[in-house]
Motif scaffolding. Structure first.
Motif, PDB file in Angstrom:
ATOM      1  N   ILE A  67      34.748  48.353  41.964  1.00  0.00           N
ATOM      2  CA  ILE A  67      35.534  47.559  42.913  1.00  0.00           C
ATOM      3  C   ILE A  67      35.834  46.193  42.300  1.00  0.00           C
ATOM      4  N   GLU A  68      37.083  45.853  42.219  1.00  0.00           N
ATOM      5  CA  GLU A  68      37.515  44.598  41.606  1.00  0.00           C
ATOM      6  C   GLU A  68      36.915  43.388  42.326  1.00  0.00           C
ATOM      7  N   LYS A  69      36.242  42.539  41.567  1.00  0.00           N
ATOM      8  CA  LYS A  69      35.683  41.270  42.060  1.00  0.00           C
ATOM      9  C   LYS A  69      34.711  41.459  43.228  1.00  0.00           C
ATOM     10  N   PHE A  70      33.967  42.553  43.217  1.00  0.00           N
ATOM     11  CA  PHE A  70      32.991  42.786  44.294  1.00  0.00           C
ATOM     12  C   PHE A  70      31.995  41.629  44.389  1.00  0.00           C
ATOM     13  N   TRP A  71      31.352  41.302  43.259  1.00  0.00           N
ATOM     14  CA  TRP A  71      30.302  40.292  43.314  1.00  0.00           C
ATOM     15  C   TRP A  71      30.841  38.865  43.485  1.00  0.00           C
ATOM     16  N   PRO A  72      31.950  38.490  42.830  1.00  0.00           N
ATOM     17  CA  PRO A  72      32.482  37.148  43.115  1.00  0.00           C
ATOM     18  C   PRO A  72      32.814  36.944  44.588  1.00  0.00           C
ATOM     19  N   VAL A  73      33.389  37.959  45.221  1.00  0.00           N
ATOM     20  CA  VAL A  73      33.732  37.845  46.639  1.00  0.00           C
ATOM     21  C   VAL A  73      32.474  37.764  47.494  1.00  0.00           C
ATOM     22  N   ALA A  74      31.500  38.628  47.195  1.00  0.00           N
ATOM     23  CA  ALA A  74      30.251  38.625  47.968  1.00  0.00           C
ATOM     24  C   ALA A  74      29.560  37.269  47.873  1.00  0.00           C
ATOM     25  N   LEU A  75      29.522  36.704  46.681  1.00  0.00           N
ATOM     26  CA  LEU A  75      28.876  35.402  46.496  1.00  0.00           C
ATOM     27  C   LEU A  75      29.612  34.299  47.247  1.00  0.00           C
ATOM     28  N   MET A  76      30.938  34.289  47.124  1.00  0.00           N
ATOM     29  CA  MET A  76      31.711  33.216  47.733  1.00  0.00           C
ATOM     30  C   MET A  76      31.765  33.321  49.253  1.00  0.00           C
ATOM     31  N   LEU A  94      33.543  32.408  37.735  1.00  0.00           N
ATOM     32  CA  LEU A  94      32.845  33.450  38.495  1.00  0.00           C
ATOM     33  C   LEU A  94      33.708  34.687  38.708  1.00  0.00           C
ATOM     34  N   SER A  95      35.022  34.526  38.636  1.00  0.00           N
ATOM     35  CA  SER A  95      35.903  35.673  38.851  1.00  0.00           C
ATOM     36  C   SER A  95      35.747  36.734  37.760  1.00  0.00           C
ATOM     37  N   TYR A  96      35.094  36.364  36.639  1.00  0.00           N
ATOM     38  CA  TYR A  96      34.848  37.323  35.561  1.00  0.00           C
ATOM     39  C   TYR A  96      33.510  38.052  35.730  1.00  0.00           C
ATOM     40  N   LEU A  97      32.783  37.742  36.788  1.00  0.00           N
ATOM     41  CA  LEU A  97      31.506  38.407  37.059  1.00  0.00           C
ATOM     42  C   LEU A  97      31.756  39.851  37.485  1.00  0.00           C
ATOM     43  N   GLU A  98      31.151  40.798  36.787  1.00  0.00           N
ATOM     44  CA  GLU A  98      31.377  42.210  37.103  1.00  0.00           C
ATOM     45  C   GLU A  98      30.127  42.935  37.596  1.00  0.00           C
ATOM     46  N   ASP A  99      28.956  42.294  37.457  1.00  0.00           N
ATOM     47  CA  ASP A  99      27.729  42.941  37.923  1.00  0.00           C
ATOM     48  C   ASP A  99      26.670  41.873  38.156  1.00  0.00           C
ATOM     49  N   LEU A 100      25.817  42.128  39.120  1.00  0.00           N
ATOM     50  CA  LEU A 100      24.701  41.225  39.435  1.00  0.00           C
ATOM     51  C   LEU A 100      23.489  42.101  39.703  1.00  0.00           C
ATOM     52  N   TRP A 101      22.364  41.740  39.103  1.00  0.00           N
ATOM     53  CA  TRP A 101      21.180  42.574  39.259  1.00  0.00           C
ATOM     54  C   TRP A 101      19.925  41.722  39.376  1.00  0.00           C
ATOM     55  N   ILE A 102      18.934  42.248  40.114  1.00  0.00           N
ATOM     56  CA  ILE A 102      17.657  41.571  40.298  1.00  0.00           C
ATOM     57  C   ILE A 102      16.564  42.437  39.683  1.00  0.00           C
ATOM     58  N   VAL A 103      15.822  41.873  38.740  1.00  0.00           N
ATOM     59  CA  VAL A 103      14.687  42.575  38.117  1.00  0.00           C
ATOM     60  C   VAL A 103      13.407  41.965  38.673  1.00  0.00           C
ATOM     61  N   ARG A 104      12.652  42.771  39.413  1.00  0.00           N
ATOM     62  CA  ARG A 104      11.429  42.297  40.037  1.00  0.00           C
ATOM     63  C   ARG A 104      10.243  42.388  39.056  1.00  0.00           C
ATOM     64  N   ASP A 105       9.354  41.402  39.127  1.00  0.00           N
ATOM     65  CA  ASP A 105       8.133  41.416  38.325  1.00  0.00           C
ATOM     66  C   ASP A 105       7.231  42.536  38.841  1.00  0.00           C
ATOM     67  N   GLU A 258      45.508  30.076  40.861  1.00  0.00           N
ATOM     68  CA  GLU A 258      44.706  30.229  42.059  1.00  0.00           C
ATOM     69  C   GLU A 258      44.071  31.599  42.063  1.00  0.00           C
ATOM     70  N   ILE A 259      42.873  31.690  42.623  1.00  0.00           N
ATOM     71  CA  ILE A 259      42.194  32.970  42.727  1.00  0.00           C
ATOM     72  C   ILE A 259      41.837  33.216  44.167  1.00  0.00           C
ATOM     73  N   ASP A 260      41.824  34.468  44.540  1.00  0.00           N
ATOM     74  CA  ASP A 260      41.531  34.849  45.917  1.00  0.00           C
ATOM     75  C   ASP A 260      40.190  35.541  45.950  1.00  0.00           C
ATOM     76  N   LEU A 261      39.143  34.823  46.397  1.00  0.00           N
ATOM     77  CA  LEU A 261      37.819  35.400  46.510  1.00  0.00           C
ATOM     78  C   LEU A 261      37.395  35.457  47.967  1.00  0.00           C
ATOM     79  N   GLU A 262      38.365  35.657  48.856  1.00  0.00           N
ATOM     80  CA  GLU A 262      38.059  35.744  50.268  1.00  0.00           C
ATOM     81  C   GLU A 262      37.799  37.183  50.667  1.00  0.00           C
ATOM     82  N   LYS A 263      37.559  37.382  51.947  1.00  0.00           N
ATOM     83  CA  LYS A 263      37.267  38.712  52.469  1.00  0.00           C
ATOM     84  C   LYS A 263      38.371  39.697  52.075  1.00  0.00           C
TER      85      LYS A 263
END
Length: 272
Positions: A67-76, A94-105, A258-263
């Protein structure tokens, strides 16, 4: 004729029956032990939930990447992140962000590493930016033996301020003119103490390059946005408004596009 109101009969002698309730040492110890049992069970449930959710997050990860810009939109769509990424150049990066991940200890899942994966972009050469919140166990933890659920007493007494050490990650900027953390540095309070909040947050990317996280951005990303990413992307979560003296930020001189990172807007379905 004036007169004084009479108090209800017995008010001078009535006493609060809940005042001066005494608790002996034995009962106090029993209550403390029970409270520890409650904390132990809650911690076991929390860890079990994390284990069960891991494959679900992996499944979502695959879908989100398509999904295009899933994480930039979610963050914004999170008020805290949108405030810290209020500069146009931050949003462009941030518009170039394509994945976000959390690595738990694995030893202490309440500690984690946040990973931002970026496509090739004109701002920095790094494909991954990480921020680790490292678990630093207290000295007593080395002599502890975990119970059947893997829980120790020091885990029950976990303190974020005492047991966690945030890290800093240098960003390799391609062009000094687009080095966001240099253009918009975090500014300390003049004559302030070490515990004071910064006078200016600056660029969102200070989150990576500065170890300290006074705004608790990491906790917001790891414990709030990551778990509810779909709802944030769809704009279904209404956050609290952030109070700030700098609500009206100045325009950047690099806002050529301009970039559109809205809903996101759902596509209309064709009628059969």
């Amino acid at each position: 004729m004036s007169g004084k109101k009479r108090a209800s009969p017995g008010t001078d002698v009535e006493k609060n029956p809940l005042a001066n309730v005494e608790l002996n040492n034995e009962d106090a110890k029993k209550l403390q032990d029970i409270q520890k049992d409650v904390q132990r069970v809650e911690l076991v449930i929390e860890r079990l939930a994390m284990d069960k959710l891991a494959p679900v997050y992996e499944k979502r990860r695959a879908v989100a990447k398509s999904i295009e810009k899933f994480w930039p939109v979610a963050l914004m769509n999170n008020n805290m992140i949108s405030f810290h990424a209020q500069h146009t150049i931050d949003q462009l990066a941030l518009s170039y962000l394509e994945d976000l991940w959390i690595v738990r200890d694995p030893k202490e899942p309440r500690c984690y590493t946040i990973e931002f994966f970026f496509k090739a972009n004109p701002y920095f050469t790094d494909s991954v930016l990480k921020k680790e919140y490292k678990y630093v166990p207290p000295p007593a933890a080395s002599d502890e033996k975990p119970d059947a659920d893997g829980i120790t007493d020091s885990m029950l007494e976990f303190s974020w301020a005492r047991d966690v050490q945030p890290s800093a990650t240098p960003i390799h900027w391609k062009d000094p003119e687009n080095a966001l953390t240099k253009l918009h540095p975090r500014v300390a309070e003049v004559d302030g103490d070490d515990d004071d909040m910064p006078a200016e947050a600056g660029s969102f990317f200070n989150f990576f390059e500065v170890a300290d996280d006074p705004f608790e951005i990491g906790a917001q990303i790891a414990n709030e946005i990551f778990s509810e990413a779909t709802d944030y992307f769809m704009g279904n979560i209404a956050g609290d408004e952030l109070d700030s003296e700098e609500e009206d930020s100045e325009d950047d001189d690099d806002d050529a596009e301009e970039i559109d990172l809205e809903k996101p807007r759902a596509k209309k379905q064709k009628k059969e």
